[in-house]
Write an enzyme that holds these catalytic residues in place. Structure first.
Site, short mmCIF file in Angstrom:
data_model
loop_
_atom_site.label_atom_id
_atom_site.label_comp_id
_atom_site.label_asym_id
_atom_site.label_seq_id
_atom_site.Cartn_x
_atom_site.Cartn_y
_atom_site.Cartn_z
N GLU A 102 69.33 77.58 6.57
CA GLU A 102 68.04 77.13 6.02
C GLU A 102 67.75 75.68 6.42
O GLU A 102 68.66 74.91 6.68
CB GLU A 102 68.08 77.21 4.50
N ASP A 106 65.17 73.17 -1.87
CA ASP A 106 64.31 72.34 -2.70
C ASP A 106 64.40 72.81 -4.15
O ASP A 106 65.38 72.53 -4.84
CB ASP A 106 62.89 72.42 -2.13
#
Ligand code: IMP
Ligand code: MG
Length: 182
Positions: A102, A106
């Site tokens: 990735e 977040d």
């Protein structure tokens, strides 16, 4: 460098050299951990395409590469809890040692959903390799095995990361000027 993109960057966070060095270290760690194993790298499109291309070329073991796409962000800069698979894997991951690659972790909404879906397909193992981690923004807990850099709560672009599909081709990672997205 492209002045049109450059003028929207507040500050360079990681230069090309810094990124290259850190990606090399991550690959070395993965090379040690997966000795004798056949790996499957799953890239989460589109943000991780640059990281994936660099990381994969530094991995010494045989590996399959597949792509998957999920939507959670739309064109804005804030996350949504609603995650949807918009492109599924082409390969069967059952019995495979999978690493999800990735760009950035977040809120965790995207990856907690994605990792749950992948676990249900009976892989031998699933680990997460994220280039960037913004822990201050976490809403859902996600276990990270390989993390490039921990960053503060700022919106970053470049090296695959976008704002409204722009800036992905910047070779470094920079903080986007807030006036660009507010
Ligand atoms: P999460 O579901 O909130 O963890 O969001 C993950 C996805 O949001 C990432 O794969 C990125 O596509 C996007 N994202 C989160 N923060 C940033 C950022 O600072 N810049 C660009 N994209 C981001
Ligand atoms: Mg992404």
């Amino acid at each position: 460098m492209n002045d049109i993109m450059e003028k929207d960057i507040l500050e360079v966070l990681f230069t090309e050299d810094q990124l290259d060095r850190r990606v090399t270290e991550l690959a070395e760690q993965i090379n040690r951990d997966y000795e004798g194993k056949k790996l499957m790298l799953v890239s989460v499109l589109r943000g991780s395409f640059v990281f994936m291309a660099d990381l994969a070329r530094k991995i010494k073991h045989p590996c399959l590469i597949d792509f998957m796409s999920v939507s959670s962000y739309g064109k804005g800069s804030s996350s949504s809890g609603q995650v949807q698979i918009t492109k599924d894997l082409s390969e069967d991951i059952s019995g495979m040692d999978v690493i999800v690659v990735e760009d950035i972790l977040d809120s965790g909404n995207t990856l907690s959903y994605l990792l749950r879906i992948l676990e249900q397909r009976h892989p031998a193992s699933v680990r997460l390799c994220t280039l960037l981690d913004k822990p201050d923004r976490r809403v859902k807990p996600v276990e990270v095995h390989y993390s490039g850099f921990t960053i503060p709560d700022a919106f970053v672009v470049g090296y695959g990361l976008d704002f409204a599909e722009h800036y992905r081709n910047l070779p470094y990672i920079g903080i986007l000027k807030p006036e660009v997205y507010s």
